[in-house]
Design an enzyme around this catalytic site. Sequence first.
Site, PDB file in Angstrom:
ATOM      1  N   ARG A  72      -9.612 -36.882  -8.156  1.00  0.00           N
ATOM      2  CA  ARG A  72      -8.196 -37.156  -8.430  1.00  0.00           C
ATOM      3  C   ARG A  72      -7.522 -36.008  -9.171  1.00  0.00           C
ATOM      4  NH1 ARG A  72      -8.314 -42.711 -11.215  1.00  0.00           N
ATOM      5  NH2 ARG A  72      -6.063 -42.389 -11.334  1.00  0.00           N
ATOM      6  N   ASP A 113      -1.234 -39.228 -13.937  1.00  0.00           N
ATOM      7  CA  ASP A 113      -1.263 -37.995 -13.147  1.00  0.00           C
ATOM      8  C   ASP A 113      -0.452 -36.839 -13.726  1.00  0.00           C
ATOM      9  OD1 ASP A 113       1.411 -38.693 -12.494  1.00  0.00           O
ATOM     10  OD2 ASP A 113       0.777 -39.757 -10.689  1.00  0.00           O
ATOM     11  N   HIS A 126      -1.560 -45.473 -20.135  1.00  0.00           N
ATOM     12  CA  HIS A 126      -2.958 -45.528 -19.678  1.00  0.00           C
ATOM     13  C   HIS A 126      -3.684 -44.187 -19.805  1.00  0.00           C
ATOM     14  CE1 HIS A 126      -2.280 -49.418 -17.081  1.00  0.00           C
ATOM     15  NE2 HIS A 126      -2.373 -49.660 -18.375  1.00  0.00           N
ATOM     16  N   CYS A 134     -14.630 -37.444 -26.112  1.00  0.00           N
ATOM     17  CA  CYS A 134     -16.085 -37.397 -26.277  1.00  0.00           C
ATOM     18  C   CYS A 134     -16.613 -38.804 -26.561  1.00  0.00           C
ATOM     19  CB  CYS A 134     -16.441 -36.452 -27.418  1.00  0.00           C
ATOM     20  SG  CYS A 134     -18.220 -36.396 -27.710  1.00  0.00           S
ATOM     21  N   CYS A 137     -18.443 -38.204 -30.407  1.00  0.00           N
ATOM     22  CA  CYS A 137     -17.670 -37.951 -31.642  1.00  0.00           C
ATOM     23  C   CYS A 137     -16.208 -38.366 -31.516  1.00  0.00           C
ATOM     24  CB  CYS A 137     -17.787 -36.482 -32.061  1.00  0.00           C
ATOM     25  SG  CYS A 137     -16.836 -35.351 -31.022  1.00  0.00           S
ATOM     26  N   THR A 213       5.268 -50.454  -9.217  1.00  0.00           N
ATOM     27  CA  THR A 213       4.070 -51.092  -9.783  1.00  0.00           C
ATOM     28  C   THR A 213       3.888 -52.484  -9.178  1.00  0.00           C
ATOM     29  OG1 THR A 213       2.936 -51.849 -11.794  1.00  0.00           O
ATOM     30  CG2 THR A 213       5.350 -51.840 -11.875  1.00  0.00           C
ATOM     31  N   SER A 214       2.611 -52.835  -8.921  1.00  0.00           N
ATOM     32  CA  SER A 214       2.339 -54.159  -8.344  1.00  0.00           C
ATOM     33  C   SER A 214       2.522 -55.251  -9.392  1.00  0.00           C
ATOM     34  CB  SER A 214       0.910 -54.198  -7.790  1.00  0.00           C
ATOM     35  OG  SER A 214      -0.014 -53.898  -8.815  1.00  0.00           O
ATOM     36  N   ASN A 238      10.699 -50.866  -5.330  1.00  0.00           N
ATOM     37  CA  ASN A 238       9.360 -50.987  -4.737  1.00  0.00           C
ATOM     38  C   ASN A 238       9.503 -51.113  -3.222  1.00  0.00           C
ATOM     39  OD1 ASN A 238       6.609 -52.057  -4.086  1.00  0.00           O
ATOM     40  ND2 ASN A 238       6.453 -52.285  -6.308  1.00  0.00           N
ATOM     41  N   GLU A 240       7.763 -53.207  -1.704  1.00  0.00           N
ATOM     42  CA  GLU A 240       7.548 -54.646  -1.480  1.00  0.00           C
ATOM     43  C   GLU A 240       8.309 -55.438  -2.531  1.00  0.00           C
ATOM     44  OE1 GLU A 240       3.370 -55.242  -1.845  1.00  0.00           O
ATOM     45  OE2 GLU A 240       2.950 -54.277   0.084  1.00  0.00           O
TER      46      GLU A 240
HETATM   47  C1  BJW Z   1       5.895 -48.017  -3.839  1.00  0.00           C
HETATM   48  C2  BJW Z   1       5.808 -46.921  -3.020  1.00  0.00           C
HETATM   49  C3  BJW Z   1       6.951 -46.157  -2.938  1.00  0.00           C
HETATM   50  C4  BJW Z   1       3.915 -47.842  -2.933  1.00  0.00           C
HETATM   51  N1  BJW Z   1       8.035 -46.510  -3.615  1.00  0.00           N
HETATM   52  N2  BJW Z   1       6.979 -48.356  -4.501  1.00  0.00           N
HETATM   53  C5  BJW Z   1      -3.814 -61.254 -19.437  1.00  0.00           C
HETATM   54  C6  BJW Z   1      -4.109 -62.058 -18.370  1.00  0.00           C
HETATM   55  C7  BJW Z   1      -5.164 -61.753 -17.525  1.00  0.00           C
HETATM   56  C8  BJW Z   1      -5.945 -60.606 -17.714  1.00  0.00           C
HETATM   57  C9  BJW Z   1      -5.637 -59.792 -18.764  1.00  0.00           C
HETATM   58  C10 BJW Z   1      -4.589 -60.127 -19.617  1.00  0.00           C
HETATM   59  N3  BJW Z   1      -4.504 -59.157 -20.563  1.00  0.00           N
HETATM   60  C11 BJW Z   1      -5.461 -58.206 -20.299  1.00  0.00           C
HETATM   61  C12 BJW Z   1      -6.183 -58.596 -19.222  1.00  0.00           C
HETATM   62  C13 BJW Z   1      -7.323 -57.843 -18.591  1.00  0.00           C
HETATM   63  C14 BJW Z   1      -6.861 -56.641 -17.793  1.00  0.00           C
HETATM   64  C15 BJW Z   1      -5.963 -57.088 -16.659  1.00  0.00           C
HETATM   65  O1  BJW Z   1      -4.752 -56.935 -16.674  1.00  0.00           O
HETATM   66  N4  BJW Z   1      -6.534 -57.608 -15.603  1.00  0.00           N
HETATM   67  C16 BJW Z   1      -5.742 -58.010 -14.440  1.00  0.00           C
HETATM   68  C17 BJW Z   1      -6.344 -57.394 -13.180  1.00  0.00           C
HETATM   69  C18 BJW Z   1      -5.588 -59.501 -14.417  1.00  0.00           C
HETATM   70  N5  BJW Z   1      -6.177 -55.651 -18.629  1.00  0.00           N
HETATM   71  C19 BJW Z   1      -6.855 -54.819 -19.367  1.00  0.00           C
HETATM   72  O2  BJW Z   1      -8.064 -54.825 -19.400  1.00  0.00           O
HETATM   73  C20 BJW Z   1      -6.062 -53.826 -20.215  1.00  0.00           C
HETATM   74  N6  BJW Z   1      -6.549 -53.910 -21.542  1.00  0.00           N
HETATM   75  C21 BJW Z   1      -6.144 -54.838 -22.421  1.00  0.00           C
HETATM   76  O3  BJW Z   1      -5.206 -55.561 -22.195  1.00  0.00           O
HETATM   77  O4  BJW Z   1      -6.900 -54.892 -23.575  1.00  0.00           O
HETATM   78  C22 BJW Z   1      -6.901 -56.079 -24.341  1.00  0.00           C
HETATM   79  C23 BJW Z   1      -7.619 -57.179 -23.564  1.00  0.00           C
HETATM   80  C24 BJW Z   1      -8.764 -56.905 -22.835  1.00  0.00           C
HETATM   81  C25 BJW Z   1      -9.404 -57.938 -22.121  1.00  0.00           C
HETATM   82  C26 BJW Z   1      -8.862 -59.230 -22.117  1.00  0.00           C
HETATM   83  C27 BJW Z   1      -7.693 -59.480 -22.841  1.00  0.00           C
HETATM   84  C28 BJW Z   1      -7.077 -58.441 -23.572  1.00  0.00           C
HETATM   85  C29 BJW Z   1      -6.298 -52.410 -19.746  1.00  0.00           C
HETATM   86  C30 BJW Z   1      -5.772 -52.147 -18.389  1.00  0.00           C
HETATM   87  C31 BJW Z   1      -6.112 -50.717 -17.968  1.00  0.00           C
HETATM   88  C32 BJW Z   1      -5.775 -50.464 -16.518  1.00  0.00           C
HETATM   89  N7  BJW Z   1      -6.354 -49.241 -16.123  1.00  0.00           N
HETATM   90  C33 BJW Z   1      -6.054 -48.680 -14.809  1.00  0.00           C
HETATM   91  C34 BJW Z   1      -6.862 -47.368 -14.641  1.00  0.00           C
HETATM   92  C35 BJW Z   1      -6.269 -46.246 -15.476  1.00  0.00           C
HETATM   93  C36 BJW Z   1      -7.026 -44.980 -15.303  1.00  0.00           C
HETATM   94  C37 BJW Z   1      -6.979 -44.458 -13.903  1.00  0.00           C
HETATM   95  O5  BJW Z   1      -5.899 -44.172 -13.375  1.00  0.00           O
HETATM   96  O6  BJW Z   1      -8.038 -44.311 -13.319  1.00  0.00           O
HETATM   97  O7  BJW Z   1      -4.648 -48.420 -14.683  1.00  0.00           O
HETATM   98  S1  BJW Z   1      -6.344 -49.822 -13.470  1.00  0.00           S
HETATM   99  C38 BJW Z   1      -4.969 -49.362 -12.499  1.00  0.00           C
HETATM  100  O8  BJW Z   1      -3.982 -50.426 -12.422  1.00  0.00           O
HETATM  101  C39 BJW Z   1      -4.293 -48.231 -13.292  1.00  0.00           C
HETATM  102  C40 BJW Z   1      -2.843 -48.523 -13.056  1.00  0.00           C
HETATM  103  O9  BJW Z   1      -2.062 -47.876 -14.052  1.00  0.00           O
HETATM  104  C41 BJW Z   1      -2.796 -50.029 -13.115  1.00  0.00           C
HETATM  105  C42 BJW Z   1      -1.600 -50.639 -12.469  1.00  0.00           C
HETATM  106  O10 BJW Z   1      -1.554 -50.388 -11.097  1.00  0.00           O
HETATM  107  P1  BJW Z   1      -0.162 -49.982 -10.426  1.00  0.00           P
HETATM  108  O11 BJW Z   1       0.311 -48.713 -11.001  1.00  0.00           O
HETATM  109  O12 BJW Z   1       0.750 -51.118 -10.463  1.00  0.00           O
HETATM  110  O13 BJW Z   1      -0.638 -49.626  -8.926  1.00  0.00           O
HETATM  111  P2  BJW Z   1      -0.870 -50.596  -7.676  1.00  0.00           P
HETATM  112  O14 BJW Z   1      -1.630 -49.818  -6.678  1.00  0.00           O
HETATM  113  O15 BJW Z   1      -1.378 -51.897  -8.083  1.00  0.00           O
HETATM  114  O16 BJW Z   1       0.614 -50.844  -7.120  1.00  0.00           O
HETATM  115  C43 BJW Z   1       1.374 -49.820  -6.509  1.00  0.00           C
HETATM  116  C44 BJW Z   1       2.753 -50.405  -6.213  1.00  0.00           C
HETATM  117  O17 BJW Z   1       3.564 -49.364  -5.699  1.00  0.00           O
HETATM  118  C45 BJW Z   1       2.741 -51.526  -5.155  1.00  0.00           C
HETATM  119  O18 BJW Z   1       3.551 -52.594  -5.613  1.00  0.00           O
HETATM  120  C46 BJW Z   1       3.379 -50.867  -3.925  1.00  0.00           C
HETATM  121  O19 BJW Z   1       4.122 -51.785  -3.142  1.00  0.00           O
HETATM  122  C47 BJW Z   1       4.264 -49.858  -4.585  1.00  0.00           C
HETATM  123  N8  BJW Z   1       4.598 -48.681  -3.793  1.00  0.00           N
HETATM  124  N9  BJW Z   1       4.492 -46.919  -2.459  1.00  0.00           N
HETATM  125  C48 BJW Z   1       7.982 -47.655  -4.378  1.00  0.00           C
HETATM  126  N10 BJW Z   1       6.956 -45.087  -2.115  1.00  0.00           N
HETATM  127 ZN    ZN Z   2     -18.211 -34.710 -29.315  1.00  0.00          ZN
END
Ligand code: BJW
Ligand code: ZN
Length: 262
Positions: A72, A113, A126, A134, A137, A213-214, A238, A240
């Site tokens: 990536r 990104d 994020h 690290c 440390c 964002t989804s 979006n 969608e």
């Molecule tokens: C277009 C387009 C165009 C396409 N024009 N549009 C409450 C309820 C239930 C669960 C939880 C909760 N609170 C926390 C959780 C757990 C979890 C969570 O949310 N789980 C769900 C799956 C239910 N959350 C966490 O763990 C978070 N931590 C946290 O809350 O800590 C405290 C806690 C922990 C555990 C339990 C409770 C509390 C941390 C979340 C970290 C997410 N990390 C990632 C990876 C980042 C690093 C990396 O990039 O590798 O973040 S996962 C991934 O998803 C990434 C994204 O930022 C994130 C969101 O995705 P995004 O950006 O929306 O992308 P897509 O692909 O889903 O959608 C793309 C959209 O674009 C679509 O709608 C398309 O239609 C659209 N699109 N082309 C306009 N041209």
């Molecule tokens: Zn270190």
Amino acid sequence: MSASSSYEAFQQILKSAKHIATICGAGLSAESGIPTFRGEGGFWRTFEATELATPSAFKANPSRVWEFYHYRRELVLKKQANNAHKALVNFENKVLSQTPQNQTFTVITQNVDGLSSNLKNIIEMHGSLFRTRCTKCGDIEKNNDSPICEALKGTEDSNFDTNIPIEKLPSCTNCEGLLRPDVVWFNEKLDQNILSKIHEELDRCDLLLVIGTSGTVYPAAGYSNYVKLRGGKIAIFNIEDTGDADFKFIGPCGETLSKALE
Ligand code: BJW
Ligand code: ZN
């Protein structure tokens, strides 16, 4: 709530809003050629991207997860900001040039990104593909190296795991510990300072732009509801329909956002 798709009506609200914020997701960068997480682009090799963005995936197979992030990083280094990123920068400049400046504009993004690096006021909730942390440390460093280490070189073109031994993966210059990307994985807590800054914005926000964002990942998935309950207006950009809003501009955000913010 029945949503409007009128640019004129949106621009009236945009003009009168005092505190404008965004919550952006992978769709913002889709037109730059960066795959999204869910849907068609959500696979890397045979894995779902979301399966690899977890602490347990890194623990079980740090080489595979580093290959995913190396891929990536290398991809993003070849890509450029698109019209949607540019529309945000132009709008920020417009807000900053008002005299007196009677609006604020804050971009909150889930993207890692760095394609919005031309913005002055951005919260990358994020983390960043171009920072390392690290595991031993805790030291955090910027890192734009291409490749990030010799052993990962060329793995971006492979379809199979390289199984790189830990000592050949990126390591800390201070303590030689294994580095990881400085991003927030599932089940990891977001930085408290960042969460506080976000809440400061949401607590005053009267117009939230929900861009590409989804809306499935918390805490970001809750922001639109939070602002709505406080009486703020919501505008979705979006391809969608992703939920309730006052305005919905369905289509590629490179087009819709440019038109809405012009
Ligand atoms: C277009 C387009 C165009 C396409 N024009 N549009 C409450 C309820 C239930 C669960 C939880 C909760 N609170 C926390 C959780 C757990 C979890 C969570 O949310 N789980 C769900 C799956 C239910 N959350 C966490 O763990 C978070 N931590 C946290 O809350 O800590 C405290 C806690 C922990 C555990 C339990 C409770 C509390 C941390 C979340 C970290 C997410 N990390 C990632 C990876 C980042 C690093 C990396 O990039 O590798 O973040 S996962 C991934 O998803 C990434 C994204 O930022 C994130 C969101 O995705 P995004 O950006 O929306 O992308 P897509 O692909 O889903 O959608 C793309 C959209 O674009 C679509 O709608 C398309 O239609 C659209 N699109 N082309 C306009 N041209
Ligand atoms: Zn270190």
